[in-house]
Scaffold this motif. Structure first.
Motif, PDB file in Angstrom:
ATOM      1  N   HIS A 199       1.006  -1.251  -0.120  1.00 26.06           N
ATOM      2  CA  HIS A 199       0.189  -0.003   0.005  1.00 26.06           C
ATOM      3  C   HIS A 199       0.848   1.238   0.030  1.00 26.06           C
ATOM      4  O   HIS A 199       0.437   2.460  -0.243  1.00 26.06           O
ATOM      5  N   PHE A 200       2.146   1.188   0.294  1.00 22.55           N
ATOM      6  CA  PHE A 200       2.867   2.260   0.452  1.00 22.55           C
ATOM      7  C   PHE A 200       4.225   2.620  -0.413  1.00 22.55           C
ATOM      8  O   PHE A 200       5.031   1.941  -0.188  1.00 22.55           O
ATOM      9  N   PRO A 201       4.065   3.223  -1.518  1.00 28.23           N
ATOM     10  CA  PRO A 201       4.959   3.425  -2.608  1.00 28.23           C
ATOM     11  C   PRO A 201       6.353   3.949  -2.071  1.00 28.23           C
ATOM     12  O   PRO A 201       7.355   3.445  -2.467  1.00 28.23           O
ATOM     13  N   HIS A 202       6.224   4.669  -0.817  1.00 27.14           N
ATOM     14  CA  HIS A 202       7.530   5.245  -0.435  1.00 27.14           C
ATOM     15  C   HIS A 202       7.783   4.922   1.064  1.00 27.14           C
ATOM     16  O   HIS A 202       6.637   4.726   1.567  1.00 27.14           O
ATOM     17  N   ALA A 203       8.903   4.741   1.412  1.00 22.03           N
ATOM     18  CA  ALA A 203       9.208   4.473   2.791  1.00 22.03           C
ATOM     19  C   ALA A 203      10.341   5.142   3.296  1.00 22.03           C
ATOM     20  O   ALA A 203      11.293   5.601   2.753  1.00 22.03           O
ATOM     21  N   LEU A 204      10.202   5.246   4.655  1.00 23.31           N
ATOM     22  CA  LEU A 204      11.493   5.877   5.548  1.00 23.31           C
ATOM     23  C   LEU A 204      11.640   4.815   6.353  1.00 23.31           C
ATOM     24  O   LEU A 204      11.065   4.366   7.115  1.00 23.31           O
ATOM     25  N   LEU A 205      13.092   4.642   6.335  1.00 22.75           N
ATOM     26  CA  LEU A 205      13.379   3.626   7.572  1.00 22.75           C
ATOM     27  C   LEU A 205      14.186   4.289   8.524  1.00 22.75           C
ATOM     28  O   LEU A 205      15.357   4.936   8.181  1.00 22.75           O
ATOM     29  N   ASN A 224      19.177  -3.217   4.286  1.00 20.61           N
ATOM     30  CA  ASN A 224      18.893  -2.183   5.258  1.00 20.61           C
ATOM     31  C   ASN A 224      18.187  -2.498   6.614  1.00 20.61           C
ATOM     32  O   ASN A 224      18.449  -1.843   7.619  1.00 20.61           O
ATOM     33  N   LEU A 225      17.087  -3.426   6.569  1.00 14.11           N
ATOM     34  CA  LEU A 225      16.422  -3.877   7.606  1.00 14.11           C
ATOM     35  C   LEU A 225      17.336  -4.278   8.699  1.00 14.11           C
ATOM     36  O   LEU A 225      17.234  -4.117   9.898  1.00 14.11           O
ATOM     37  N   LEU A 226      18.468  -5.182   8.254  1.00 15.42           N
ATOM     38  CA  LEU A 226      19.305  -5.652   9.248  1.00 15.42           C
ATOM     39  C   LEU A 226      20.174  -4.560   9.832  1.00 15.42           C
ATOM     40  O   LEU A 226      20.360  -4.550  11.269  1.00 15.42           O
ATOM     41  N   ARG A 227      20.362  -3.602   9.075  1.00 13.70           N
ATOM     42  CA  ARG A 227      21.055  -2.469   9.844  1.00 13.70           C
ATOM     43  C   ARG A 227      20.142  -1.607  10.820  1.00 13.70           C
ATOM     44  O   ARG A 227      20.613  -1.213  12.012  1.00 13.70           O
ATOM     45  N   ALA A 228      19.028  -1.579  10.424  1.00  8.45           N
ATOM     46  CA  ALA A 228      18.119  -0.741  11.357  1.00  8.45           C
ATOM     47  C   ALA A 228      17.989  -1.583  12.759  1.00  8.45           C
ATOM     48  O   ALA A 228      17.930  -1.121  13.706  1.00  8.45           O
ATOM     49  N   ARG A 229      17.913  -3.003  12.430  1.00 12.63           N
ATOM     50  CA  ARG A 229      17.727  -3.751  13.692  1.00 12.63           C
ATOM     51  C   ARG A 229      18.947  -3.762  14.556  1.00 12.63           C
ATOM     52  O   ARG A 229      18.891  -4.123  15.631  1.00 12.63           O
ATOM     53  N   ALA A 230      20.020  -3.394  13.932  1.00  9.16           N
ATOM     54  CA  ALA A 230      21.331  -3.444  14.675  1.00  9.16           C
ATOM     55  C   ALA A 230      21.274  -2.403  15.783  1.00  9.16           C
ATOM     56  O   ALA A 230      22.252  -2.252  16.530  1.00  9.16           O
ATOM     57  N   MET A 231      20.250  -1.400  15.609  1.00  9.26           N
ATOM     58  CA  MET A 231      20.459  -0.139  16.620  1.00  9.26           C
ATOM     59  C   MET A 231      20.640  -0.532  17.961  1.00  9.26           C
ATOM     60  O   MET A 231      19.538  -1.468  18.302  1.00  9.26           O
ATOM     61  N   ALA A 232      21.268   0.004  18.742  1.00  9.14           N
ATOM     62  CA  ALA A 232      21.172  -0.400  20.251  1.00  9.14           C
ATOM     63  C   ALA A 232      19.845   0.329  20.896  1.00  9.14           C
ATOM     64  O   ALA A 232      19.776   1.429  20.646  1.00  9.14           O
ATOM     65  N   GLU A 233      19.024  -0.315  21.565  1.00  9.15           N
ATOM     66  CA  GLU A 233      17.853  -0.023  21.974  1.00  9.15           C
ATOM     67  C   GLU A 233      18.038   0.890  23.224  1.00  9.15           C
ATOM     68  O   GLU A 233      17.412   1.842  23.515  1.00  9.15           O
ATOM     69  N   SER A 234      19.127   0.319  24.196  1.00 10.78           N
ATOM     70  CA  SER A 234      19.323   1.198  25.207  1.00 10.78           C
ATOM     71  C   SER A 234      20.182   2.475  25.206  1.00 10.78           C
ATOM     72  O   SER A 234      20.864   2.538  23.974  1.00 10.78           O
TER      73      SER A 234
END
Lengths: 249, 291
Positions: A199-205, A224-234
């Motif tokens: 449904h969304f042609p455009h995205a911001l990760l 890209n998703l892997l890089r995003a997931r690597a973000m430290a949550e704390s």
């Protein structure tokens, strides 16, 4: 394609720790943009910054003059006191605020439009019901009806399909598609990547910093998703002060 | 029958101070019910209570400068109340301290300061008057003050009604539209303080909130609509005033606690017998419907 919203080096902090960090991006006009990222990535904060609801520590959000008054924001459900004694119709009528304001009366035309909006979201016959009696899905439909009445050019939706069943989600996504066909700008925080792709042609990760932005299939790549997931949550309690000049890429 | 009539009407027929006290309380009820309802809906009942206590140092400074004079104490109380509300709001907004905590801190400071200031000059009796009220000393000037407050409150609440409702249940909505909702929040707080100032001579700073809040709480067991809640609260507040004054007159008890206790009886009665969420409905729930 011109930008409906331009984020220029936006940083929003909680307690000096950045929740959104030096984000530069353009939200294209008349397109549905999904904001994607792990929990704690600053998606809701970014949306609030666009709506002018949080103080921006650095940078700015640029909105063209003509659409400054035409912005609607759908909060996460927890931001609304659903036990408040108000009827569904009254709540939906608030979408006409810009025209009726604090003192104007809602005329028959306004009420007619509100009832039409409620029919469009599948809430026919709910006009007199108190807000507190609605289920989560019905309440979300009512909030969408209010947005329909707001007739906004820029529509910001914060996790609109959380805890919403499939049928309601499908109905509400149809409304999003209608907004898209009307050439309105929709920015939507989402977790379901399937929904984004279809449904969304455009995205911001987002992972506090901007990982990628652009056409959805180019943005939401496995890498890209892997890089995003690597973000430290704390938070890093010992983090040094951020000097923009020295920012690592 | 004659006994009943004489005990119900004679106190007011014979004594000017009882008539003035009754009129003051009725006017107070008329204005403050809407404020009480919104205090509950905004989940600010306890903050309202803290605010009422915070009137004390202002009233005490007024007392220090002008003795037991109503205008001096009222102006002082109003300034202190507004200052507390604003400061607590500002502290809550610009620090991570939550508003209830900053209200509590402000009111403890205020209460202690107030008692100290009154003790500097006055006797224990003066302190008791300020803390618990002395409705039987209501004079014409206080009547004008209470009546003006009631009128201003009703007009003011009518003016800010819609934005206040929106601020209550969906605070971000007005902000996203670029409307400064906090203006209405502070206007509401100002009206609340005004009502507490009007109430404090009758009920004392410790119980100024009694006539505002108890009838509104009681009303919430009968209805859940904003306007009807205020309409249900109003007669209960008025009846509490009447009952409290009569009890106080016949038994030589202080009027403030008598009025507040009468209002408490309405609260307990509503809690037991009301049509919404009451104990009665919990014990014997009505049969459920088909759809």
């Amino acid at each position: 394609m011109s930008a409906a919203l331009r984020l220029v080096d936006v940083t929003v902090t909680y307690d000096r720790h950045p929740a959104v960090h030096h984000v530069c991006a353009e939200i294209p006009e008349g397109v549905c943009t999904a904001v994607v990222g792990p929990n704690g990535a600053g998606k809701s904060t970014l949306l609030k910054a666009m709506a002018g609801l949080v103080r921006i520590a650095r940078g700015r959000v640029e909105i063209p003059e003509r659409s400054q008054d035409k912005l609607a924001y759908l909060p996460q459900q927890s931001d609304v006191d659903r036990s408040f004694p108000i009827s569904v119709l009254d709540m939906v009528l608030l979408g006409r605020w810009r025209d009726i304001g604090a003192f104007g009366a809602a005329g028959p035309a306004d009420i007619d439009r509100a009832i039409h909006a409620m029919e469009a979201v599948g809430l026919h016959g709910f006009e007199r019901r108190p807000l507190a009696t609605l289920s989560a899905g019905q309440f979300q439909r009512a909030l969408f009806a209010r947005m329909l009445l707001q007739d906004a050019e820029i529509i910001l939706l914060d996790e609109p399909f959380n805890a919403i069943d499939m049928r309601t989600t499908a109905d509400l996504l149809a409304l999003v598609r209608r907004w898209h066909e009307d050439k309105r700008t929709v920015v939507c925080v989402l977790h379901d990547l399937e929904q984004v792709r279809s449904h969304f042609p455009h995205a911001l990760l987002l992972a506090r910093e901007l990982i990628a932005a652009g056409p959805a299939e180019e943005t939401l790549t496995a890498a890209n998703l892997l890089r995003a997931r690597a973000m430290a949550e704390s938070w890093d309690e010992t983090a040094a002060i951020c000097h923009p000049g020295e920012m690592a890429a | 029958m004659e006994f009943l009539a004489s005990s119900l009407f004679d106190p007011f027929a014979d004594n000017g101070f009882m008539r003035r006290a009754l009129v003051a309380c009725l006017a107070l009820s008329a204005g403050s019910c809407t404020v009480g309802v919104f205090l509950i809906l905004r989940r600010m009942s306890l903050m309202g209570d803290a605010l009422a206590h915070a009137l004390l140092p202002g009233a005490a400074i007024g007392f220090l400068l002008g003795g037991l004079s109503l205008p001096a104490m009222s102006v002082g109380g109003f300034v202190a109340g507004i200052a507390t509300a604003l400061l607590s709001g500002v502290v809550a907004r610009f620090t991570s301290l939550r508003e209830d905590a900053s209200f509590a801190a402000a009111y403890l400071t205020a209460l202690a300061a107030g008692v100290m200031i009154v003790s500097l000059k006055g006797s224990t009796v003066d302190l008791m008057h300020i803390l618990f009220g002395s409705i039987l000393a209501v004079d014409d000037l206080s009547l004008v003050l209470v009546a003006a407050t009631a009128s201003l409150t009703l007009l003011g609440m009518a003016a800010i009604y819609r934005p206040l409702v929106v601020e209550c249940f969906n605070p971000g909505f007005l902000a996203a539209l670029g409307v400064r909702g906090s203006v209405y929040h502070y206007a509401f707080l100002a009206l609340a303080v005004l009502n507490m100032v009007a109430a404090f001579q009758a009920l004392g700073t410790l119980m100024a909130l009694g006539l505002l809040l108890l009838p509104a709480v009681a009303a919430s067991f009968w209805t859940r609509q904003v306007v009807t809640m205020a309409l249900v609260a109003l007669p209960m507040a008025a009846a509490s005033a009447l009952i409290g004054l009569l009890v106080s007159y016949h038994s030589s008890l202080p009027s403030g606690p008598a009025i507040v206790l009468a209002a408490s009886l309405f609260y307990i009665g509503s809690l037991l017998l009301g049509t919404r969420d009451s104990v009665r409905l919990r014990i014997a729930p009505p049969a459920h419907l088909r759809a």
